[in-house]
Enzyme design. Structure first.
Site, PDB file in Angstrom:
ATOM      1  CD  GLU A 156      43.026 -17.450 -15.391  1.00  0.00           C
ATOM      2  OE1 GLU A 156      42.025 -17.519 -15.035  1.00  0.00           O
ATOM      3  OE2 GLU A 156      44.088 -17.030 -14.567  1.00  0.00           O
TER       4      GLU A 156
ATOM      5  CG  ASP B  75      34.326 -23.525 -11.131  1.00  0.00           C
ATOM      6  OD1 ASP B  75      35.343 -22.953 -10.767  1.00  0.00           O
ATOM      7  OD2 ASP B  75      34.719 -24.690 -11.853  1.00  0.00           O
TER       8      ASP B  75
END
Length: 275
Positions: free
Chosen positions: A50, A61
């Site tokens: 990824e 995040d």
């Protein structure tokens, strides 16, 4: 549709283990080191990569991934350079799947059609765009599928049976199960619930289910790999980069810090089904 993702899951099944998906931020801590990290991941044990698309205003995040994105942006990383990284990787490795992961804004600014054409030409296999719900499929998901790229959706602990069909509709490649409500890198508090959630998702789809968010160690990889088709690790890898830096700059040990971390995680997935 590209075939690297199903081929890689089939290989892992044949080996009797879950897949290891590793996340690295493109261009972190600088373009050259970021490329070296990307190129080194398969030999270290990564089955799927990824590749983060740096963005200044992430939503999901945690601090580790946010910091990686900020380092990359400060070093001049952009979408064109991220796609060039994939192209360079493909000159050495035509088998390991690469999934671009991030947010819609950088893709929108690049231009959807131009981005999809460039991503496919570079050798990208799929997209994880965390801020586009199924209701926005016409924006990117449908065009991506038409371009031959997998569109991988997130399911979460709050994705109930009423919502799950919408999440799975148009999803391809695999389903990414977010193991917690929260941001990347937090601690999974309900281990037993993850396996049940994976089985519930698998009762609705034949796609592999990969568990991510909160997996940090080889033991975590073994634990959560037992009841899933794969585990995804990102924050721990971004933190390995951070720990190797000297005054924010790459050192001779930066790539090794990542490959050592990934090798340990790979040992975890290898004993997952046997544990």
């Amino acid at each position: 549709m590209t075939t690297r993702i199903p081929a890689r899951f089939a290989k892992c099944v044949a080996e009797g283990r879950p897949a290891l998906a590793t996340y690295t931020m493109a261009g972190d801590p600088d373009p050259a080191t970021g490329q070296a990290i990307l190129d080194a991941l398969p030999a270290a044990g990564a089955d799927i990569i990824e590749l983060g698309m740096p963005f200044s205003d992430p939503m999901a995040d945690g601090p580790g991934v946010q910091a990686a994105g900020q380092r990359a942006l400060a070093a001049g990383q952009n979408m064109k350079k991220t796609l060039a990284m994939v192209e360079a990787f493909r000159r050495k490795d035509d088998e390991t799947p690469i999934v671009l992961m991030g947010y819609y804004n950088p893709i929108y600014i690049f231009g959807v059609d131009a981005f999809l054409a460039a991503a496919k030409a570079a050798g990208v296999d799929g997209l994880i765009v965390v801020d586009l719900p199924p209701e926005e499929d016409e924006e990117l998901c449908i065009p991506a599928l038409k371009a031959g790229l997998n569109f991988i959706r997130l399911a979460t602990p709050t994705t109930d049976d009423a919502r799950l069909p919408a999440v799975l509709n148009n999803t391809s490649g695999f389903v990414y199960y977010v193991s917690m409500t929260g941001i990347t890198g937090a601690t999974i508090k309900a281990n037993a619930g993850v396996g049940a959630a994976v089985q519930r998702i698998k009762s609705h789809t034949d796609l592999p289910v990969v568990v991510g968010f909160g997996i940090k160690t080889a033991d975590d990889a073994a634990t959560f790999g037992r009841e899933s088709d794969g585990v995804a690790v990102g924050t721990a890898i971004c933190n390995a980069v951070l720990g190797s830096l000297d005054n924010g700059k790459a050192t001779a040990g930066t790539v090794a810090a990542v490959t050592t971390m990934v090798a340990g995680l790979a040992s975890g997935v290898k004993r997952a089904k046997a544990a």
